[in-house]
Motif scaffolding. Structure first.
Motif, PDB file in Angstrom:
ATOM      1  N   PHE A 158      -6.541   1.862  -7.589  1.00 51.72           N
ATOM      2  CA  PHE A 158      -7.198   2.916  -6.831  1.00 51.72           C
ATOM      3  C   PHE A 158      -8.372   2.351  -6.036  1.00 51.72           C
ATOM      4  O   PHE A 158      -9.076   1.440  -6.496  1.00 51.72           O
ATOM      5  CB  PHE A 158      -7.684   4.024  -7.764  1.00 51.72           C
ATOM      6  CG  PHE A 158      -6.560   4.866  -8.299  1.00 51.72           C
ATOM      7  CD1 PHE A 158      -5.863   5.721  -7.453  1.00 51.72           C
ATOM      8  CD2 PHE A 158      -6.187   4.793  -9.626  1.00 51.72           C
ATOM      9  CE1 PHE A 158      -4.812   6.487  -7.929  1.00 51.72           C
ATOM     10  CE2 PHE A 158      -5.131   5.558 -10.113  1.00 51.72           C
ATOM     11  CZ  PHE A 158      -4.446   6.405  -9.255  1.00 51.72           C
ATOM     12  N   ALA A 159      -8.587   2.903  -4.836  1.00 50.83           N
ATOM     13  CA  ALA A 159      -9.695   2.453  -3.979  1.00 50.83           C
ATOM     14  C   ALA A 159     -11.033   2.737  -4.654  1.00 50.83           C
ATOM     15  O   ALA A 159     -11.163   3.686  -5.430  1.00 50.83           O
ATOM     16  CB  ALA A 159      -9.620   3.182  -2.642  1.00 50.83           C
TER      17      ALA A 159
ATOM     18  N   ALA B 116     -10.367   9.138  -5.330  1.00 52.00           N
ATOM     19  CA  ALA B 116      -9.120   8.396  -5.066  1.00 52.00           C
ATOM     20  C   ALA B 116      -7.971   8.928  -5.925  1.00 52.00           C
ATOM     21  O   ALA B 116      -6.841   9.072  -5.447  1.00 52.00           O
ATOM     22  CB  ALA B 116      -9.338   6.915  -5.325  1.00 52.00           C
ATOM     23  N   LEU B 117      -8.259   9.233  -7.186  1.00 50.46           N
ATOM     24  CA  LEU B 117      -7.224   9.754  -8.085  1.00 50.46           C
ATOM     25  C   LEU B 117      -6.763  11.144  -7.638  1.00 50.46           C
ATOM     26  O   LEU B 117      -5.572  11.445  -7.620  1.00 50.46           O
ATOM     27  CB  LEU B 117      -7.752   9.799  -9.526  1.00 50.46           C
ATOM     28  CG  LEU B 117      -6.832  10.433 -10.577  1.00 50.46           C
ATOM     29  CD1 LEU B 117      -5.479   9.740 -10.608  1.00 50.46           C
ATOM     30  CD2 LEU B 117      -7.485  10.363 -11.959  1.00 50.46           C
TER      31      LEU B 117
ATOM     32  N   LEU C 128       8.314   9.076  -2.047  1.00 46.68           N
ATOM     33  CA  LEU C 128       7.140   8.735  -2.858  1.00 46.68           C
ATOM     34  C   LEU C 128       6.556   7.396  -2.409  1.00 46.68           C
ATOM     35  O   LEU C 128       5.337   7.269  -2.207  1.00 46.68           O
ATOM     36  CB  LEU C 128       7.549   8.681  -4.340  1.00 46.68           C
ATOM     37  CG  LEU C 128       6.455   8.321  -5.351  1.00 46.68           C
ATOM     38  CD1 LEU C 128       5.507   9.495  -5.552  1.00 46.68           C
ATOM     39  CD2 LEU C 128       7.074   7.917  -6.700  1.00 46.68           C
ATOM     40  N   ILE C 129       7.415   6.410  -2.239  1.00 42.99           N
ATOM     41  CA  ILE C 129       6.982   5.081  -1.800  1.00 42.99           C
ATOM     42  C   ILE C 129       6.372   5.143  -0.395  1.00 42.99           C
ATOM     43  O   ILE C 129       5.314   4.551  -0.124  1.00 42.99           O
ATOM     44  CB  ILE C 129       8.166   4.081  -1.824  1.00 42.99           C
ATOM     45  CG1 ILE C 129       8.722   3.922  -3.245  1.00 42.99           C
ATOM     46  CG2 ILE C 129       7.751   2.715  -1.265  1.00 42.99           C
ATOM     47  CD1 ILE C 129       7.767   3.367  -4.271  1.00 42.99           C
ATOM     48  N   GLU C 130       7.018   5.901   0.499  1.00 40.44           N
ATOM     49  CA  GLU C 130       6.512   6.040   1.878  1.00 40.44           C
ATOM     50  C   GLU C 130       5.102   6.625   1.902  1.00 40.44           C
ATOM     51  O   GLU C 130       4.237   6.174   2.659  1.00 40.44           O
ATOM     52  CB  GLU C 130       7.452   6.941   2.698  1.00 40.44           C
ATOM     53  CG  GLU C 130       8.729   6.253   3.137  1.00 40.44           C
ATOM     54  CD  GLU C 130       9.767   7.246   3.662  1.00 40.44           C
ATOM     55  OE1 GLU C 130       9.400   8.433   3.904  1.00 40.44           O
ATOM     56  OE2 GLU C 130      10.943   6.845   3.819  1.00 40.44           O
TER      57      GLU C 130
ATOM     58  N   ASN D 292      -2.022   3.542   2.277  1.00 39.20           N
ATOM     59  CA  ASN D 292      -2.509   2.190   1.942  1.00 39.20           C
ATOM     60  C   ASN D 292      -2.888   2.040   0.462  1.00 39.20           C
ATOM     61  O   ASN D 292      -3.871   1.375   0.133  1.00 39.20           O
ATOM     62  CB  ASN D 292      -3.713   1.809   2.825  1.00 39.20           C
ATOM     63  CG  ASN D 292      -3.304   1.670   4.276  1.00 39.20           C
ATOM     64  OD1 ASN D 292      -2.231   1.134   4.566  1.00 39.20           O
ATOM     65  ND2 ASN D 292      -4.127   2.176   5.187  1.00 39.20           N
ATOM     66  N   ILE D 293      -2.115   2.681  -0.400  1.00 39.10           N
ATOM     67  CA  ILE D 293      -2.357   2.553  -1.845  1.00 39.10           C
ATOM     68  C   ILE D 293      -1.709   1.267  -2.326  1.00 39.10           C
ATOM     69  O   ILE D 293      -0.532   1.009  -2.048  1.00 39.10           O
ATOM     70  CB  ILE D 293      -1.797   3.779  -2.598  1.00 39.10           C
ATOM     71  CG1 ILE D 293      -2.641   5.022  -2.263  1.00 39.10           C
ATOM     72  CG2 ILE D 293      -1.763   3.551  -4.104  1.00 39.10           C
ATOM     73  CD1 ILE D 293      -2.070   6.323  -2.775  1.00 39.10           C
TER      74      ILE D 293
END
Length: 414
Positions: free
Chosen positions: A337-338, A343-344, A389-391, A397-398
């Protein structure tokens, strides 16, 4: 040359008549509709000891001379052979010692004790069947006892062949018989008897992908010992098939299908939820193999031998987990997480789809949690949601690593 004769199997069937259950051969409507074929289940899960193994054990032990029986008998088993052996010890009133792998489910140990009572002693040793078999054979020699092999013995094979004997009496026109393979006793016995009675019937063996001992033996032209096996399908997880069973199976098998463990787990859950049939992983093998034969079996009469139902309820969570992963519905990620507040929250609101569910969340660092990596398990309703989900993670930018695709990390963290 080893072979199973009709006369020997008929004699075994008569010997077993008062001991074993003549299990039903049932037409399964839902499977028949799915595969556009007549799918029959030979329900050896309904046998007295909840597997076919009683047939071979009793056939061999009841054939031994009394002086041999008086010295005692020994077996090594992952569970089902042990129960057949224990039942036979009690029925014949002889003393037996059972070696079981230390990883044997508690349910199988309890069942074995129930069938054998005071006639048996159980010794837990080794991590696999092959390990405990070595210990059992050494013990047998040291104590001048008789070893009752779980599969590689002619009398054992003739006993297991009575499954085929019953199938041939219950159904006259059989196109395919699908048989689970561990050491090969059931396949050698039932398969060769059916081939003798009905030469046109195709005998299809099936093994778990993680323990392909017959497949490798057929490639090599002789039994080979596998260095590593996946022990999950404990009733069929054998490092080396038998010499006698291989010689017979080599002649009678039309094909061997390797089934992924995840497919076996999906089959176990479907049978339970749809038909209220409880099977162990090895017992689901023949039905799980249907997916790999669907183009060949349409319009045919197909018999699947359901070999056993000794499944420990404690394993159901693992079975569900393996099924979900195989079906593409469960994914594990390490996510960095950033280093900023919220972020969460952003991940939950903007990355997860409306039907996605977090089933596991664990920070990998005990301090500095907001900026440290987290282990996240996500369950999808539809496997096609995975790409979206991946996209979404990439768009935001995770930083993530998918653990399902990294065997070493996956086994360590999940």
């Amino acid at each position: 040359m080893h072979s199973v004769t009709v006369e020997a199997v008929t004699a075994a069937a008569q010997r077993l008549q008062s001991v074993v259950t003549r299990t039903p051969l049932q037409l399964n409507i839902s499977l028949s509709r799915r595969y556009k074929a007549n799918i029959y289940l030979k329900r050896e899960d309904l046998q007295l000891v909840r597997s076919y193994k009683l047939r071979g054990a009793y056939n061999l032990m009841s054939s031994l001379p009394q002086e041999q029986l008086d010295c005692g008998v020994v077996c090594a088993s992952a569970g089902n052979h042990a129960q057949g052996f224990a039942f036979s010890c009690k029925a014949l009133n002889i003393k037996g010692t059972i070696f079981m792998p230390s990883i044997t489910p508690k349910q199988k140990i309890t069942q074995t004790k129930m069938f054998g009572e005071d006639n048996i002693e159980i010794i837990l040793t080794g991590d696999t069947y092959d390990d405990c078999a070595s210990a059992a054979k050494k013990f047998t020699e040291e104590n001048n006892m008789t070893f009752i092999h779980p599969f590689d013995d002619e009398k054992i094979i003739e006993g297991q062949a009575t499954v085929g004997y019953e199938i041939c009496e219950q159904l006259k026109d059989i196109d395919y018989v699908i048989v689970p393979i561990g050491g090969g006793g059931l396949c050698a016995g039932a398969g060769s008897y059916i081939k003798t009675i009905s030469p046109a019937t195709k005998i299809i063996g099936t093994e778990p992908e993680g323990a392909p001992s017959m497949t490798e033996a057929l490639k090599a032209g002789h039994p080979v010992e596998l260095n590593n096996i996946d022990r999950f399908v404990d009733g069929a997880a054998v490092k080396r098939v038998g010499d006698i069973t291989f010689a017979i199976c080599q002649d009678i098998l039309d094909n061997v299908i390797l089934v992924p463990e995840g497919e076996i787990c999906t089959t176990i859950l479907e049978l339970y939820n749809r038909d209220a049939i409880v099977v162990e992983p090895a017992g689901a093998l023949s039905i799980a193999a249907l997916d790999f034969l669907k183009d060949d079996i349409e319009g045919k009469n197909v018999v699947c031998i359901v070999s056993g139902s000794n499944n420990d309820i404690d394993r159901m969570q693992e079975i569900k987990e393996r099924s979900l992963q195989y079906e593409g519905l469960k994914h594990y990620f390490l996510i960095n997480f950033a280093q900023r507040p919220g972020a969460l929250k952003q991940f939950v609101n903007n990355v997860l789809g409306p039907d996605d569910d977090i089933t596991r969340f664990e920070y990998m660092q005990k301090t500095n949690k907001e900026s440290g990596p987290a282990l996240i398990g996500i369950e999808l309703k539809n496997k096609n949601d995975y790409n979206h989900l991946i996209e979404r993670m990439q768009k935001l930018n995770i930083q993530f690593k998918e653990l399902n695709k990294d065997d070493s990390l996956f086994s360590y963290l999940v």
